[in-house]
Design an enzyme around this catalytic site. Structure first.
Site, short mmCIF file in Angstrom:
data_model
loop_
_atom_site.label_atom_id
_atom_site.label_comp_id
_atom_site.label_asym_id
_atom_site.label_seq_id
_atom_site.Cartn_x
_atom_site.Cartn_y
_atom_site.Cartn_z
N CYS A 148 0.80 -1.22 0.00
CA CYS A 148 0.00 0.00 0.00
C CYS A 148 0.84 1.28 0.00
O CYS A 148 0.28 2.38 -0.06
CB CYS A 148 -0.96 -0.02 1.19
SG CYS A 148 -1.95 -1.51 1.23
N HIS A 168 -2.60 8.12 6.07
CA HIS A 168 -2.82 6.78 5.50
C HIS A 168 -4.12 6.21 6.05
O HIS A 168 -4.95 5.68 5.31
CB HIS A 168 -1.64 5.87 5.82
CG HIS A 168 -1.72 4.53 5.18
ND1 HIS A 168 -1.74 4.36 3.81
CD2 HIS A 168 -1.81 3.28 5.71
CE1 HIS A 168 -1.82 3.07 3.52
NE2 HIS A 168 -1.88 2.39 4.66
N GLU A 210 -0.10 5.34 13.32
CA GLU A 210 0.15 6.55 12.54
C GLU A 210 0.07 7.79 13.42
O GLU A 210 0.87 8.72 13.27
CB GLU A 210 -0.83 6.67 11.38
CG GLU A 210 -0.54 7.86 10.48
CD GLU A 210 -1.34 7.90 9.20
OE1 GLU A 210 -1.00 8.70 8.31
OE2 GLU A 210 -2.31 7.12 9.08
N LYS A 270 -9.63 7.49 2.61
CA LYS A 270 -10.04 6.10 2.35
C LYS A 270 -11.46 5.84 2.83
O LYS A 270 -12.10 4.89 2.37
CB LYS A 270 -9.07 5.13 3.03
CG LYS A 270 -7.70 5.05 2.38
CD LYS A 270 -6.82 4.05 3.11
CE LYS A 270 -5.42 4.00 2.52
NZ LYS A 270 -4.67 5.27 2.73
N HIS A 302 -9.91 1.48 0.10
CA HIS A 302 -8.45 1.37 0.10
C HIS A 302 -8.00 0.80 -1.24
O HIS A 302 -8.25 -0.38 -1.54
CB HIS A 302 -8.03 0.46 1.25
CG HIS A 302 -6.57 0.47 1.53
ND1 HIS A 302 -5.63 0.99 0.67
CD2 HIS A 302 -5.85 0.01 2.61
CE1 HIS A 302 -4.42 0.85 1.19
NE2 HIS A 302 -4.54 0.26 2.37
N PHE A 356 2.10 -3.33 3.95
CA PHE A 356 2.59 -4.62 4.43
C PHE A 356 4.04 -4.79 4.00
O PHE A 356 4.42 -4.46 2.87
CB PHE A 356 1.77 -5.77 3.85
CG PHE A 356 0.39 -5.92 4.45
CD1 PHE A 356 -0.07 -5.11 5.47
CD2 PHE A 356 -0.45 -6.92 3.98
CE1 PHE A 356 -1.32 -5.28 6.03
CE2 PHE A 356 -1.72 -7.11 4.52
CZ PHE A 356 -2.16 -6.28 5.54
#
Length: 413
Positions: free
Chosen positions: A162, A302, A313, A334, A339, A399
Site C-alpha cells: 500500500c 494513510h 500513525e 479512504k 483502500h 505490508f
C-alpha cells in the site's frame, strides 16, 4: 543544485468518479464509494465480507475493445488515469528519450492470473491465452504506459504493497533530480476486488464486516473502527522540472518538494506501534524539501480504519509534530474511496494537491465518535486551510513495513 519539480497534470478513476474533478467533487460532498457487491461469486464462495468500493466507470466503457482486451483491469485503470493526466497537462511535446514512467501496483494482474488458472484446470493448457503473462506482470501498467505515450527514458515499477504509488512518486522525483528525464508520468493502480483477496484480507481481520451498512463501514480515527474497505482504481500525476514546464507554458498545480521511503523491519503485516519508521519518513521528506514541521498546513493520513494501524500513525504524527498535530487539518480519504492498495497513495496525492490548490482539507466521512486516543484534527466536514502558502504531506504505509511520504507545496510562481 536541486531542481524544482512541479505537478502539471492529474488523473484519477475510483469508486467516487471516472475523472479527477469528479473524484474531488464527490470527496468534498461526503460521498461514499462503498457498495454491496452484486457478483455471483460473493454467494458462491460464501464470502464473509460482501461489499467493496468498485470503480464507478468501468474500463470497457472508456477504452476501445481491442485495447482493453490486451490489458488486465489494473493496467486498464492505469491507462485511463494516465491519459486524463496527460491531456490535463496539455499533452506535452517532449523528446521520447526524455519522457519516463514510474508507475506502481501492489498486487498486479490478479484477475488475469487466476482466470488463466481456472482456464487451465477446466479447459486445458491449449486454451490459456498467450497474453496471460504480459497481462499479469506487475510491470504491465508501466510497460503499457510507456508504449502508449512513447516514453523511452525508462518505465519502472514499484511493488511495495500500500506504499507503492507514493514510492513511485518518490522515484519520479529522484529521476527528475538526476536529470534522467524532463517529464515523468507517475502514479499507481489496483484492481484486486477478487474472491481470493477478499477472503484473504477478511481472514486476517483487516476488512470491516459491516455488510449491512457498506457506506459507513470505513471509519478512520473512530472508536468503533473495525477494518478497511477494499477499493480499486488508479491515479496519475504528470511531473516535470519547473524549467521545462515554464518553457512550454504549462499550468502548474503545485510543487513536489520532498519525498522519503523508509522501512519498519518490525512485522510483515503490522505497523510498528511506535510509528518510528513512519515518523522518520515524514522527517526525511520535510528535510529534503528544506522545510520545517511547523510549516505543514495539511496532512492526508494513510488512516486505513484498522484498530492497530490508525494509532500507530498517530504515534508517528505526534512524534514529528508534537502537540501541533492537534491543530493541523487532517483528512482520511479512504473512508470515501475505499483502500486502493497499490493505487491508494497516488489518488491521495491527487487529493493533497487539490487540497492545497483550493485551500480546503477534504472531510473524513463516518467520523461520528472519534477515538480519544487519536485526537487529530479531522472533521466530517471540509476544513478551510487559509489563504497563505500551503505545505502538505501525504502518508502511505504498506505490508512489509514500507513507509512512503510525499510533501507538496502551493505554487507561487
Amino acid at each position: 543544485m536541486s531542481k524544482s519539480i512541479v505537478v502539471t497534470g492529474i488523473g484519477a478513476t475510483s469508486a467516487l468518479g471516472g475523472t479527477a474533478p469528479e473524484n474531488w467533487q464527490n470527496l468534498l460532498a461526503g460521498v461514499s464509494g462503498a457498495r454491496t457487491l452484486t457478483h455471483d461469486w460473493v454467494a458462491k464462495y460464501d464470502l464473509p465480507v460482501t461489499f467493496a468500493a468498485e470503480a464507478v466507470v468501468r474500463p470497457e466503457d472508456v477504452l476501445p475493445r481491442p485495447v482493453a482486451k490486451r490489458l488486465d483491469p489494473s493496467s486498464q485503470f492505469a491507462l485511463i488515469a494516465a491519459m486524463e493526466a496527460w491531456a490535463d497537462a496539455g499533452e506535452p511535446e517532449v523528446d521520447p528519450d526524455r519522457l519516463g514512467v514510474d508507475f506502481a501496483t501492489g498486487i498486479g494482474g490478479v484477475w488475469t492470473l487466476l482466470d488463466a488458472w481456472d482456464t487451465l484446470r477446466e479447459k486445458g493448457a491449449r486454451r490459456v491465452m498467450p497474453m496471460s503473462v504480459p497481462m499479469l506482470m506487475p510491470n504491465s501498467a508501466a510497460g503499457n504506459l510507456s508504449l502508449h505515450f512513447g516514453a523511452r527514458a525508462f518505465a519502472r515499477t514499484v511493488a511495495s504493497a500500500c506504499a507503492s504509488s507514493v514510492e513511485s512518486i518518490a522515484s519520479a522525483y529522484d529521476h527528475l533530480q538526476q536529470g534522467l528525464a524532463d517529464v515523468v508520468i507517475a502514479g499507481g493502480t489496483e484492481s484486486a476486488i477478487h474472491p481470493i483477496t477478499v477472503a484473504s484480507f477478511a481472514s486476517m481481520h483487516a476488512l470491516s464486516r459491516r455488510n449491512d451498512s457498506p457506506e459507513t463501514a470505513s471509519r478512520p480515527f473512530s472508536a468503533d473502527r473495525d477494518g478497511f474497505v477494499m477499493g480499486e482504481g488508479a491515479a496519475a500525476l504528470v511531473l516535470e522540472t519547473e524549467e521545462h514546464a515554464i518553457a512550454r507554458g504549462a499550468k502548474i498545480y503545485a510543487r513536489l518538494v520532498g519525498t522519503a521511503v523508509t522501512a519498519d523491519a518490525h512485522h510483515i503485516t503490522a505497523n510498528d506501534p511506535e510509528g518510528t519508521g513512519a515518523a522518520r519518513a515524514m522527517r526525511q521528506a520535510l528535510a529534503q524539501a528544506g522545510r520545517d514541521a511547523s510549516e505543514v498546513t495539511h496532512i492526508n493520513a494513510h488512516a486505513t480504519s484498522t484498530p492497530v494501524g490508525d494509532p500507530a500513525e498517530y504515534a508517528a504524527l505526534k512524534s514529528v509534530f508534537g502537540d501541533r498535530v492537534h491543530e493541523i487539518p487532517t483528512s482520511a480519504t479512504k473512508a470515501s474511496t475505499g483502500h486502493l492498495l497499490g493505487g491508494t497513495g497516488a489518488i491521495e496525492s491527487v487529493f493533497t494537491i487539490l487540497a492545497i490548490r483550493d485551500r480546503v482539507a477534504p472531510p473524513t466521512i463516518n467520523l461520528v465518535d472519534q477515538d480519544p486516543a487519536i485526537p487529530v484534527k479531522a472533521s466530517s466536514q471540509p476544513q478551510q486551510l487559509g489563504d497563505g502558502a500551503q505545505l502538505a504531506i501525504c502518508n502511505s504505509f504498506g505490508f512489509g513495513g514500507h513507509n512512503a511520504v510525499a510533501a507538496f507545496a502551493s505554487y507561487d510562481g
